[in-house]
Design a protein around this motif. Structure first.
Motif, PDB file in Angstrom:
ATOM      1  N   UNK A 114       0.804  -1.219   0.000  1.00  9.33           N
ATOM      2  CA  UNK A 114       0.000   0.000   0.000  1.00  9.33           C
ATOM      3  C   UNK A 114       0.839   1.272   0.000  1.00  9.33           C
ATOM      4  N   UNK A 115       0.150   2.368  -0.326  1.00  5.47           N
ATOM      5  CA  UNK A 115       0.721   3.710  -0.240  1.00  5.47           C
ATOM      6  C   UNK A 115      -0.242   4.544   0.590  1.00  5.47           C
ATOM      7  N   UNK A 116       0.305   5.307   1.519  1.00 10.71           N
ATOM      8  CA  UNK A 116      -0.501   6.167   2.379  1.00 10.71           C
ATOM      9  C   UNK A 116       0.011   7.600   2.269  1.00 10.71           C
ATOM     10  N   UNK A 117      -0.908   8.538   2.138  1.00 11.89           N
ATOM     11  CA  UNK A 117      -0.596   9.961   2.225  1.00 11.89           C
ATOM     12  C   UNK A 117      -1.362  10.483   3.430  1.00 11.89           C
ATOM     13  N   UNK A 118      -0.648  11.103   4.348  1.00 16.76           N
ATOM     14  CA  UNK A 118      -1.319  11.613   5.545  1.00 16.76           C
ATOM     15  C   UNK A 118      -0.934  13.062   5.784  1.00 16.76           C
ATOM     16  N   UNK A 119      -1.819  13.762   6.468  1.00 12.99           N
ATOM     17  CA  UNK A 119      -1.518  15.127   6.886  1.00 12.99           C
ATOM     18  C   UNK A 119      -1.755  15.230   8.377  1.00 12.99           C
ATOM     19  N   UNK A 120      -0.941  16.039   9.014  1.00 19.14           N
ATOM     20  CA  UNK A 120      -1.026  16.237  10.453  1.00 19.14           C
ATOM     21  C   UNK A 120      -1.186  17.721  10.736  1.00 19.14           C
ATOM     22  N   UNK A 121      -2.086  18.041  11.660  1.00 18.68           N
ATOM     23  CA  UNK A 121      -2.181  19.400  12.194  1.00 18.68           C
ATOM     24  C   UNK A 121      -1.891  19.309  13.678  1.00 18.68           C
ATOM     25  N   UNK A 122      -1.942  20.428  14.359  1.00 19.01           N
ATOM     26  CA  UNK A 122      -1.700  20.395  15.800  1.00 19.01           C
ATOM     27  C   UNK A 122      -2.831  19.699  16.549  1.00 19.01           C
ATOM     28  N   UNK A 123      -3.990  19.547  15.908  1.00 19.13           N
ATOM     29  CA  UNK A 123      -5.137  18.962  16.607  1.00 19.13           C
ATOM     30  C   UNK A 123      -5.746  17.744  15.919  1.00 19.13           C
ATOM     31  N   UNK A 124      -5.292  17.398  14.716  1.00 20.65           N
ATOM     32  CA  UNK A 124      -5.929  16.277  14.018  1.00 20.65           C
ATOM     33  C   UNK A 124      -4.976  15.664  12.996  1.00 20.65           C
ATOM     34  N   UNK A 125      -5.413  14.542  12.479  1.00 19.82           N
ATOM     35  CA  UNK A 125      -4.673  13.903  11.388  1.00 19.82           C
ATOM     36  C   UNK A 125      -5.678  13.185  10.501  1.00 19.82           C
ATOM     37  N   UNK A 126      -5.311  13.034   9.258  1.00 21.46           N
ATOM     38  CA  UNK A 126      -6.124  12.251   8.335  1.00 21.46           C
ATOM     39  C   UNK A 126      -5.198  11.582   7.343  1.00 21.46           C
ATOM     40  N   UNK A 127      -5.647  10.454   6.831  1.00 22.85           N
ATOM     41  CA  UNK A 127      -4.838   9.713   5.883  1.00 22.85           C
ATOM     42  C   UNK A 127      -5.712   8.999   4.872  1.00 22.85           C
ATOM     43  N   UNK A 128      -5.118   8.814   3.700  1.00 26.02           N
ATOM     44  CA  UNK A 128      -5.770   8.075   2.632  1.00 26.02           C
ATOM     45  C   UNK A 128      -4.758   7.057   2.142  1.00 26.02           C
ATOM     46  N   UNK A 129      -5.227   5.816   1.893  1.00 22.56           N
ATOM     47  CA  UNK A 129      -4.302   4.793   1.421  1.00 22.56           C
ATOM     48  C   UNK A 129      -4.965   3.926   0.378  1.00 22.56           C
ATOM     49  N   UNK A 130      -4.087   3.359  -0.497  1.00 14.89           N
ATOM     50  CA  UNK A 130      -4.579   2.529  -1.586  1.00 14.89           C
ATOM     51  C   UNK A 130      -3.538   1.471  -1.936  1.00 14.89           C
ATOM     52  N   UNK A 131      -3.876   0.630  -2.906  1.00 17.50           N
ATOM     53  CA  UNK A 131      -2.997  -0.422  -3.385  1.00 17.50           C
ATOM     54  C   UNK A 131      -1.775   0.188  -4.072  1.00 17.50           C
ATOM     55  N   UNK A 132      -0.584  -0.244  -3.681  1.00 17.69           N
ATOM     56  CA  UNK A 132       0.666   0.296  -4.217  1.00 17.69           C
ATOM     57  C   UNK A 132       0.774   0.069  -5.723  1.00 17.69           C
ATOM     58  N   UNK A 133       0.504  -1.143  -6.188  1.00 17.03           N
ATOM     59  CA  UNK A 133       0.661  -1.460  -7.606  1.00 17.03           C
ATOM     60  C   UNK A 133      -0.287  -0.643  -8.478  1.00 17.03           C
ATOM     61  N   UNK A 134      -1.523  -0.468  -8.033  1.00 18.84           N
ATOM     62  CA  UNK A 134      -2.489   0.300  -8.819  1.00 18.84           C
ATOM     63  C   UNK A 134      -2.090   1.769  -8.902  1.00 18.84           C
ATOM     64  N   UNK A 135      -1.570   2.306  -7.792  1.00 19.37           N
ATOM     65  CA  UNK A 135      -1.130   3.699  -7.809  1.00 19.37           C
ATOM     66  C   UNK A 135       0.106   3.860  -8.690  1.00 19.37           C
ATOM     67  N   UNK A 136       1.036   2.914  -8.610  1.00 14.24           N
ATOM     68  CA  UNK A 136       2.227   2.977  -9.463  1.00 14.24           C
ATOM     69  C   UNK A 136       1.832   2.955 -10.938  1.00 14.24           C
ATOM     70  N   UNK A 137       0.866   2.117 -11.271  1.00 14.20           N
ATOM     71  CA  UNK A 137       0.386   2.032 -12.650  1.00 14.20           C
ATOM     72  C   UNK A 137      -0.230   3.355 -13.094  1.00 14.20           C
ATOM     73  N   UNK A 138      -1.066   3.956 -12.249  1.00 15.04           N
ATOM     74  CA  UNK A 138      -1.716   5.224 -12.590  1.00 15.04           C
ATOM     75  C   UNK A 138      -0.702   6.359 -12.723  1.00 15.04           C
ATOM     76  N   UNK A 139       0.357   6.313 -11.906  1.00 11.91           N
ATOM     77  CA  UNK A 139       1.389   7.349 -11.955  1.00 11.91           C
ATOM     78  C   UNK A 139       2.466   7.058 -12.996  1.00 11.91           C
TER      79      UNK A 139
END
Length: 99
Positions: A31-56
């Motif tokens: 998998x591949x995960x992209x996350x963002x952090x603030x001083x009060x919260x965090x969020x992340x999105x993740x997907x299949x590594x191979x599918x993302x590599x193919x799309x990119x």
């Protein structure tokens, strides 16, 4: 394949509450995960590594990390990554939470 984690963007100035501090990319064997952090919260999105590599159109983890930083290494990286996955029909999961 090793686990790779890299801060692909960090705010250059002092952070106010709710401002994004960092955007981090993580690559694992499946998998591949992209996350963002603030001083009060965090969020992340993740997907299949191979599918993302193919799309990119990349073939190695090094190329993938460079492309992640190029496309999503900004204050809107999480949102842009999630939108890219959606636009390219890549199934993804997401999580968001507050401290």
């Amino acid at each position: 394949m090793d686990y790779i984690q890299k801060t692909i963007w960090a705010t250059p100035e002092s952070v106010k509450s709710h401002d994004i501090d960092v955007v981090v990319a993580e690559i694992t064997e499946k998998s591949v995960t992209i996350s963002e952090e603030t001083s009060t919260s965090s969020q992340q999105v993740w997907c299949n590594r191979e599918k993302l590599m193919e799309a990119l159109k990349v073939h190695t983890e090094e190329e993938l990390m460079a492309e992640l930083q190029n496309r999503f290494g900004n204050a809107c990286g999480y949102d842009n990554a999630k939108q890219f996955m959606e636009d390219n029909g890549i199934e993804f999961n997401w999580y968001g939470g507050s401290n």
